[in-house]
Design an enzyme around this catalytic site. Sequence first.
Site, PDB file in Angstrom:
ATOM      1  N   GLY A  13      -7.528   8.489 -33.870  1.00 42.79           N
ATOM      2  CA  GLY A  13      -7.812   7.380 -34.788  1.00 42.79           C
ATOM      3  C   GLY A  13      -7.751   6.048 -34.082  1.00 42.79           C
ATOM      4  N   ILE A  46      -4.977   2.768 -27.557  1.00 45.30           N
ATOM      5  CA  ILE A  46      -4.937   2.017 -26.296  1.00 45.30           C
ATOM      6  C   ILE A  46      -4.688   0.522 -26.556  1.00 45.30           C
ATOM      7  CG2 ILE A  46      -7.439   1.624 -26.135  1.00 45.30           C
ATOM      8  CD1 ILE A  46      -5.674   2.768 -23.093  1.00 45.30           C
ATOM      9  N   VAL A  48      -6.515  -2.091 -26.493  1.00 44.98           N
ATOM     10  CA  VAL A  48      -7.370  -3.102 -25.862  1.00 44.98           C
ATOM     11  C   VAL A  48      -8.815  -2.726 -26.223  1.00 44.98           C
ATOM     12  CG1 VAL A  48      -5.965  -3.981 -23.950  1.00 44.98           C
ATOM     13  CG2 VAL A  48      -7.095  -1.770 -23.728  1.00 44.98           C
ATOM     14  N   ALA A  51     -13.548  -7.158 -26.249  1.00 55.19           N
ATOM     15  CA  ALA A  51     -14.793  -7.892 -25.981  1.00 55.19           C
ATOM     16  C   ALA A  51     -15.936  -6.903 -26.140  1.00 55.19           C
ATOM     17  CB  ALA A  51     -14.774  -8.459 -24.574  1.00 55.19           C
ATOM     18  N   LYS A  79     -19.288 -14.281 -29.198  1.00 57.66           N
ATOM     19  CA  LYS A  79     -19.413 -14.163 -27.739  1.00 57.66           C
ATOM     20  C   LYS A  79     -20.888 -14.285 -27.363  1.00 57.66           C
ATOM     21  CE  LYS A  79     -18.771 -10.806 -24.008  1.00 57.66           C
ATOM     22  NZ  LYS A  79     -18.355  -9.460 -23.634  1.00 57.66           N
ATOM     23  N   VAL A 186      -1.978  16.878 -33.315  1.00 62.46           N
ATOM     24  CA  VAL A 186      -2.683  18.131 -33.008  1.00 62.46           C
ATOM     25  C   VAL A 186      -1.939  18.765 -31.834  1.00 62.46           C
ATOM     26  CG1 VAL A 186      -4.818  19.117 -32.101  1.00 62.46           C
ATOM     27  CG2 VAL A 186      -4.929  17.315 -33.836  1.00 62.46           C
ATOM     28  N   LEU A 334     -12.639   7.060 -24.793  1.00 67.65           N
ATOM     29  CA  LEU A 334     -11.932   7.301 -23.532  1.00 67.65           C
ATOM     30  C   LEU A 334     -11.865   8.795 -23.201  1.00 67.65           C
ATOM     31  CD1 LEU A 334      -9.064   4.699 -24.046  1.00 67.65           C
ATOM     32  CD2 LEU A 334     -11.147   4.423 -22.675  1.00 67.65           C
ATOM     33  N   THR A 345     -18.409  -2.582 -21.898  1.00 69.67           N
ATOM     34  CA  THR A 345     -19.316  -1.513 -22.330  1.00 69.67           C
ATOM     35  C   THR A 345     -18.619  -0.386 -23.113  1.00 69.67           C
ATOM     36  OG1 THR A 345     -19.058  -0.727 -20.061  1.00 69.67           O
ATOM     37  CG2 THR A 345     -21.150  -1.775 -20.614  1.00 69.67           C
ATOM     38  N   GLY A 346     -17.285  -0.447 -23.246  1.00 74.28           N
ATOM     39  CA  GLY A 346     -16.552   0.663 -23.864  1.00 74.28           C
ATOM     40  C   GLY A 346     -17.017   0.978 -25.288  1.00 74.28           C
TER      41      GLY A 346
END
Length: 503
Positions: A13, A46, A48, A51, A79, A186, A334, A345-346
């Site tokens: 999540g 995570i 972060v 952007a 941005k 899980v 990730l 680009t994530g």
Amino acid sequence: MPEPIKNIVIVGGGTAGWMAAAMFSQYIADKDMQVTLIESPNIGTIGVGEATIPNIVSFNKSLGIDEVELIKATQATFKLGIKFEDWYKKDSRFFHPFADYGLTVDNVEFHHYVNRLKAAGVAANIQDYSFACILAKQDKFAQPNPNPSSPLGDYSYAYHLDAALYAQFLQQFSVKKGIEHISADVCGANLAKDSGFIESVTLDDGRTIEADLFIDCSGFKGLLIGDAMGVGLEDLSHWLPCDRAVAVQTELVGMPTPYTRAIAKNAGWQWCIPLQHRMGNGYIYSSQFIDNQQAEDALLSSVEGKTINSVRQFDFPLGKRKVVWEKNCFALGLAGGFLEPLESTGLSLIQTALSKLLTFFPDKSFNQYDIAEVNRLHDAELERIVDFLVLHYKLTKRDDTEFWRYCQNMPIPDSLAHKLEVFKSQGQIVMYAHESFEEASWLSMYHGFNVTPQRYDVRAKNVDVKLIEQRLQQIHSSMSSAVNQAMTHQEFINKHCRAKSDI
Ligand code: FAD
């Protein structure tokens, strides 16, 4: 007739999990399909990934999300691009806008005319012919002119947003639209003996949840794609030198800039991502050249505002999954791999992977050719992004630290070397299939790193230098006078989408 997919389970999540849930909530509206998201109450996200690039705007729009509501809920700012500081040399600056430059005339791209002027000894800077660059330089913001042929409409924008608030926003959106949300760990996946497909996942409270399709959004761990399906990571550290990060949030000092700052440091680079209520800061670095403590000290000594949380360390595997889709398991975010965040680009990769999954949405027969095609497209997209990222390091002329000397001399992919050499020779921008970054982005880099081609397009020679000078002056004047009318970024936010300050 092959049987349709009836049940989807998303594990995780974070932003990836909730972006997937939100997208599926639209997709299943007219179908007999159930989507369940399982999220650990014990393992954090995570935190972060703040952007973005412009396709986030279309992603939210496609979900029917009201832009102002989203901006207020996520403390977002606008941005226009990224300002690169100290990359080419110390004290150098350039901007990478989400925008084109000038106008293409007689099928000859604008930068050839600029190069023609330069060759004739006339000073010209390509960034003076981009409305977005001029806006950013003055910390202003305006939404693109809806007339697509206007140079004042020839740019896009993205957001800086609070990652936790964005996931929360998408969670509320998805649950309202019928996505089931389970809070549990899980513990493992149960595979069919004959096919190796995932049949179910087991939760720490003893429940077993079955599904036809599993989306792995469990973060770096890759609980399903890695642990259960055994799909490994292909290491990319030979191309991308930075493998660690430290991050800290600070109070905002002054007005939020309408751009991300990426500041080259001794062994990597620092991000500054302004939100309405705080600043996100981080130092991405290579552990070959400095250690965690040195990175943390460097970050803390260069942030502007008072810190509002403690420094967090990230040690990330740099690489991509060998495939993101294996049998009935699809890895997103990730879990699917990580390229460093230099060009933000994530989230975009989550979005484009989801779009491919929907385009090739399987039935229970899971056609191998469809799966192979999605993996091929995803891989090609990553390769092009890797080329673009590597360029930022390779083109530096900095030799003041061991890290930058390494970057100047490191090997680069053949595909990138080809692009670079063609630009140096002819000023032509080579574009391969499945590029995420358009010609103008490549041009921003070549320009920012002062790569001057030996030639310009011969057709630009047919136009008189004086005439080019005049036309460029006109473009710049009309853009500058439009920028003069624009509000500052802060004024724009205050007027249209100010968030509550008590979050
Ligand atoms: P995570 O946020 O790690 O979420 C994983 C989820 O899985 C969590 O909810 C966790 O509880 C759950 N989970 C894990 N194990 C289990 C389990 N056993 N059972 C149940 N649930 C489980 N991207 C950008 O677009 N822009 C940026 O500026 C940017 N900057 C970045 C900077 C850094 C230093 C890093 C590392 C990444 C950055 N990214 C950026 C990438 C971006 O953060 C991620 O792509 C995005 O947040 C998606 O993360 P995720 O949801 O895949 O993983």
